[in-house]
Design a protein around this motif. Structure first.
Motif, PDB file in Angstrom:
ATOM      1  N   CYS A  17      -3.138   0.469  13.532  1.00 28.66           N
ATOM      2  CA  CYS A  17      -3.518  -0.016  12.208  1.00 28.66           C
ATOM      3  C   CYS A  17      -2.675  -1.240  11.879  1.00 28.66           C
ATOM      4  O   CYS A  17      -1.531  -1.366  12.310  1.00 28.66           O
ATOM      5  CB  CYS A  17      -3.259   1.089  11.188  1.00 28.66           C
ATOM      6  SG  CYS A  17      -3.567   0.601   9.489  1.00 28.66           S
ATOM      7  N   HIS A  18      -3.246  -2.126  11.070  1.00 28.91           N
ATOM      8  CA  HIS A  18      -2.488  -3.325  10.687  1.00 28.91           C
ATOM      9  C   HIS A  18      -1.190  -2.968   9.961  1.00 28.91           C
ATOM     10  O   HIS A  18      -0.198  -3.675  10.061  1.00 28.91           O
ATOM     11  CB  HIS A  18      -3.355  -4.247   9.830  1.00 28.91           C
ATOM     12  CG  HIS A  18      -3.154  -5.687  10.158  1.00 28.91           C
ATOM     13  ND1 HIS A  18      -4.033  -6.422  10.908  1.00 28.91           N
ATOM     14  CD2 HIS A  18      -2.126  -6.523   9.876  1.00 28.91           C
ATOM     15  CE1 HIS A  18      -3.565  -7.643  11.063  1.00 28.91           C
ATOM     16  NE2 HIS A  18      -2.414  -7.738  10.442  1.00 28.91           N
ATOM     17  N   SER A  19      -1.190  -1.842   9.251  1.00 24.16           N
ATOM     18  CA  SER A  19       0.051  -1.493   8.539  1.00 24.16           C
ATOM     19  C   SER A  19       1.151  -1.071   9.513  1.00 24.16           C
ATOM     20  O   SER A  19       2.329  -1.151   9.184  1.00 24.16           O
ATOM     21  CB  SER A  19      -0.191  -0.447   7.453  1.00 24.16           C
ATOM     22  OG  SER A  19      -0.944   0.615   7.924  1.00 24.16           O
ATOM     23  N   ASP A  20       0.782  -0.641  10.726  1.00 22.11           N
ATOM     24  CA  ASP A  20       1.810  -0.364  11.746  1.00 22.11           C
ATOM     25  C   ASP A  20       2.616  -1.638  12.009  1.00 22.11           C
ATOM     26  O   ASP A  20       3.849  -1.617  12.082  1.00 22.11           O
ATOM     27  CB  ASP A  20       1.177   0.084  13.070  1.00 22.11           C
ATOM     28  CG  ASP A  20       0.398   1.390  12.950  1.00 22.11           C
ATOM     29  OD1 ASP A  20       0.516   2.053  11.906  1.00 22.11           O
ATOM     30  OD2 ASP A  20      -0.325   1.739  13.908  1.00 22.11           O
ATOM     31  N   LEU A  21       1.886  -2.722  12.138  1.00 24.46           N
ATOM     32  CA  LEU A  21       2.511  -4.012  12.429  1.00 24.46           C
ATOM     33  C   LEU A  21       3.407  -4.453  11.258  1.00 24.46           C
ATOM     34  O   LEU A  21       4.550  -4.859  11.453  1.00 24.46           O
ATOM     35  CB  LEU A  21       1.396  -5.025  12.694  1.00 24.46           C
ATOM     36  CG  LEU A  21       1.742  -6.385  13.269  1.00 24.46           C
ATOM     37  CD1 LEU A  21       0.500  -6.974  13.936  1.00 24.46           C
ATOM     38  CD2 LEU A  21       2.213  -7.338  12.196  1.00 24.46           C
ATOM     39  N   HIS A  22       2.874  -4.315  10.029  1.00 21.73           N
ATOM     40  CA  HIS A  22       3.689  -4.669   8.853  1.00 21.73           C
ATOM     41  C   HIS A  22       4.974  -3.851   8.831  1.00 21.73           C
ATOM     42  O   HIS A  22       6.051  -4.354   8.554  1.00 21.73           O
ATOM     43  CB  HIS A  22       2.925  -4.376   7.556  1.00 21.73           C
ATOM     44  CG  HIS A  22       1.796  -5.323   7.292  1.00 21.73           C
ATOM     45  ND1 HIS A  22       1.971  -6.688   7.219  1.00 21.73           N
ATOM     46  CD2 HIS A  22       0.482  -5.107   7.072  1.00 21.73           C
ATOM     47  CE1 HIS A  22       0.801  -7.269   6.965  1.00 21.73           C
ATOM     48  NE2 HIS A  22      -0.120  -6.328   6.878  1.00 21.73           N
ATOM     49  N   ASN A  51       9.037  -4.848   9.354  1.00 23.30           N
ATOM     50  CA  ASN A  51       9.708  -4.735   8.052  1.00 23.30           C
ATOM     51  C   ASN A  51       9.161  -5.717   7.023  1.00 23.30           C
ATOM     52  O   ASN A  51       9.899  -6.235   6.177  1.00 23.30           O
ATOM     53  CB  ASN A  51      11.225  -4.911   8.199  1.00 23.30           C
ATOM     54  CG  ASN A  51      11.976  -4.377   6.992  1.00 23.30           C
ATOM     55  OD1 ASN A  51      11.467  -3.533   6.257  1.00 23.30           O
ATOM     56  ND2 ASN A  51      13.184  -4.871   6.767  1.00 23.30           N
ATOM     57  N   GLU A  52       7.868  -5.970   7.069  1.00 22.80           N
ATOM     58  CA  GLU A  52       7.287  -6.944   6.150  1.00 22.80           C
ATOM     59  C   GLU A  52       7.174  -6.399   4.728  1.00 22.80           C
ATOM     60  O   GLU A  52       6.953  -7.154   3.785  1.00 22.80           O
ATOM     61  CB  GLU A  52       5.936  -7.425   6.688  1.00 22.80           C
ATOM     62  CG  GLU A  52       6.130  -8.384   7.856  1.00 22.80           C
ATOM     63  CD  GLU A  52       4.887  -8.651   8.683  1.00 22.80           C
ATOM     64  OE1 GLU A  52       5.020  -9.393   9.669  1.00 22.80           O
ATOM     65  OE2 GLU A  52       3.810  -8.108   8.374  1.00 22.80           O
ATOM     66  N   LEU A 108       0.843  -1.196   0.000  1.00 28.46           N
ATOM     67  CA  LEU A 108       0.000   0.000   0.000  1.00 28.46           C
ATOM     68  C   LEU A 108       0.871   1.236   0.000  1.00 28.46           C
ATOM     69  O   LEU A 108       0.537   2.265  -0.554  1.00 28.46           O
ATOM     70  CB  LEU A 108      -0.872   0.008   1.268  1.00 28.46           C
ATOM     71  CG  LEU A 108      -1.507   1.323   1.680  1.00 28.46           C
ATOM     72  CD1 LEU A 108      -2.653   1.671   0.737  1.00 28.46           C
ATOM     73  CD2 LEU A 108      -2.033   1.262   3.096  1.00 28.46           C
ATOM     74  N   ILE A 109       2.005   1.113   0.653  1.00 32.80           N
ATOM     75  CA  ILE A 109       2.833   2.277   0.894  1.00 32.80           C
ATOM     76  C   ILE A 109       3.696   2.548  -0.321  1.00 32.80           C
ATOM     77  O   ILE A 109       4.401   1.670  -0.793  1.00 32.80           O
ATOM     78  CB  ILE A 109       3.732   2.031   2.129  1.00 32.80           C
ATOM     79  CG1 ILE A 109       2.878   1.561   3.316  1.00 32.80           C
ATOM     80  CG2 ILE A 109       4.534   3.258   2.486  1.00 32.80           C
ATOM     81  CD1 ILE A 109       1.844   2.529   3.792  1.00 32.80           C
ATOM     82  N   CYS A 131      11.729   2.866  14.379  1.00 35.80           N
ATOM     83  CA  CYS A 131      10.450   3.143  13.716  1.00 35.80           C
ATOM     84  C   CYS A 131       9.393   3.465  14.773  1.00 35.80           C
ATOM     85  O   CYS A 131       9.111   2.648  15.641  1.00 35.80           O
ATOM     86  CB  CYS A 131      10.040   1.924  12.899  1.00 35.80           C
ATOM     87  SG  CYS A 131       8.381   2.064  12.196  1.00 35.80           S
ATOM     88  N   VAL A 132       8.845   4.674  14.683  1.00 34.65           N
ATOM     89  CA  VAL A 132       7.723   5.081  15.544  1.00 34.65           C
ATOM     90  C   VAL A 132       6.483   5.107  14.662  1.00 34.65           C
ATOM     91  O   VAL A 132       6.316   6.014  13.856  1.00 34.65           O
ATOM     92  CB  VAL A 132       7.952   6.482  16.159  1.00 34.65           C
ATOM     93  CG1 VAL A 132       6.740   6.900  17.006  1.00 34.65           C
ATOM     94  CG2 VAL A 132       9.228   6.514  16.995  1.00 34.65           C
ATOM     95  N   PRO A 133       5.633   4.079  14.761  1.00 38.22           N
ATOM     96  CA  PRO A 133       4.469   4.042  13.872  1.00 38.22           C
ATOM     97  C   PRO A 133       3.307   4.897  14.383  1.00 38.22           C
ATOM     98  O   PRO A 133       3.443   5.624  15.364  1.00 38.22           O
ATOM     99  CB  PRO A 133       4.108   2.556  13.852  1.00 38.22           C
ATOM    100  CG  PRO A 133       4.611   2.009  15.139  1.00 38.22           C
ATOM    101  CD  PRO A 133       5.720   2.910  15.629  1.00 38.22           C
ATOM    102  N   GLY A 134       2.173   4.784  13.691  1.00 32.46           N
ATOM    103  CA  GLY A 134       0.951   5.471  14.131  1.00 32.46           C
ATOM    104  C   GLY A 134       0.474   6.526  13.150  1.00 32.46           C
ATOM    105  O   GLY A 134       1.127   7.557  12.978  1.00 32.46           O
TER     106      GLY A 134
END
Ligand SMILES: [Zn+2]
Ligand SMILES: [Zn+2]
Length: 395
Positions: free
Chosen positions: A89-94, A98-99, A31-32, A107-110
């Motif tokens: 969000c699920h993409s935070d986990l990905h 580093n999936e 997605l990114i 990495c600070v997600p959110g």
């Protein structure tokens, strides 16, 4: 000044290299949009031991833990926000793991951020200190390409600046997301948030909400339309709420019969267990539109066959492997197969205003910051109804 910085940043990336990244990411179905690699760990620019409290992953194998970061000074068009809630969000986990093979550490997600404005730049018009504000998946874009000019910043031809794991065009290094106490964002990418709704439950609207609202609006789904939603997770549960609110006849597809009652509670008119061929066959050639929010591997042809003539199936989930589509399933009924990614800034504001007017929020489970690693594991097992939201007071 800002655009100069950005232009300089762009010119640093050889076009060939950029294209290679883009292709790599396309292949992975990410997605990114492609993000340039900075050569390993490049977060130190924005690390400050005495700085703003945050939670970061230091490597793909590491759990998230306390970390202190620096944010830029508030510029004349900037808004500084004290973060009250951030959705998981699920993409935070990905990204943390580093999936998608593009993560820069720490990495600070959110990117489902809701908070209160604590400071504004001199040129800021939309916000004043004390206002509620939201920040979603993107914090800047080129603003000049045809997509940006059309209010489709998410499809910026020069790649939008994501809220985290993008190049920080102000401080250098990589930028940091919403698992932190505060953030500074240009007002053009900050959303107004109503005080009518539960703020924690508003946070997921900034990603899960707009990701489902945008395609349902784009394909003009409302009264008289039969809409299918595939999957009842963070995205799917918002899609059910919006489709129902727009007046469509809503059918939820799930592999788990036990989710049926909840789907009805959320607004579905009917629930179909997708593994049950008899149930599926009852809906052949009948849908105007199907929104597919599933990222796990699944048979897309089973859903294409349910579309009527000129019907559209739109993906918002992110299956890792390429999908196999039988050509007959498209050409036989002039069906369309499409995709959609988040929404532009104006549309995100429209969605938030619509939610405030219609009392729509996400179903959330509030967690403390130190529970986030456990929350990731629960998400992987589907044990969340339907979005974890971090209470930043716990940080
Ligand atoms: Zn997201
Ligand atoms: Zn652009």
């Amino acid at each position: 000044m800002k655009m100069q910085t950005k232009a300089h940043y762009k010119s640093e990336i050889p076009e060939k290299k950029k294209e290679a990244h883009r292709r790599t990411n396309l292949r992975r179905g990410s997605l990114i949009p492609a993000v340039p690699r900075f050569g390993g760990n490049n977060g130190h620019d924005n690390h400050d031991a005495t700085g703003i409290k945050a939670y970061a992953a230091q490597s793909a194998a590491a759990s998230l833990g306390p970390f202190a970061i620096r944010r830029r000074e508030v510029g004349s068009l900037d808004v500084q926000i004290e973060i009250l809630y951030c959705g998981v969000c699920h993409s935070d986990l990905h990204m943390v793991r580093n999936e998608w093979e593009q993560t820069v550490y720490p990495c600070v997600p959110g990117h489902e951020i809701v908070g209160r404005v604590t400071k504004v730049g001199r040129g800021v018009k939309k916000f004043k200190e004390g206002d509620l504000a939201g920040v979603g998946c993107i914090v800047d874009s080129c603003r000049t390409c045809s997509s940006c000019q059309s209010g489709l910043e998410q499809y910026c031809e020069h790649d939008p600046v994501q809220t985290y794991n993008s190049k920080d065009t102000h401080l250098g290094g990589v930028n940091y997301g919403g698992y932190s106490k505060s953030i500074v964002v240009d007002e053009a990418f900050v959303l107004r948030v109503s005080d009518k709704l539960n703020l924690a439950a508003v946070a997921p609207l900034l990603c899960a909400g707009i990701t489902t609202y945008s395609p349902l609006r784009h394909w003009k789904l409302g009264e008289g339309k039969k809409v299918g939603i595939v999957g009842l997770g963070g995205l799917g549960h918002m899609a059910v709420k919006f489709a129902r609110s727009f007046g469509a006849h809503v059918v939820l597809f799930t592999t788990s019969p036990e989710k049926g009652a909840d789907a009805i509670r959320l607004g579905a008119h009917e629930v179909v267990v997708s593994k049950d061929q008899v149930q599926m066959n009852q809906h052949l050639n009948s849908f105007d539109f199907i929104l597919d929010a599933v990222s796990a591997e699944h048979d897309i042809n089973a859903y294409l066959n349910l579309l009527k003539v000129d019907g559209t199936l739109t993906l918002v989930g992110l299956p890792q492997k390429p999908l196999g589509i039988a050509a007959f399933n498209l050409i036989g009924h002039r069906r369309q197969f499409a995709g959609s990614m988040i929404g532009g800034i104006a549309e995100t504001q429209e969605m938030l205003d619509y939610c405030a007017d219609h009392g729509i929020v996400s179903d959330v489970e509030l967690i403390s910051m130190d529970h986030v690693n456990e929350a990731y594991e629960q998400m992987l097992k589907g044990q969340v109804k339907y979005r974890f939201v971090i209470d930043m007071e716990s940080l």
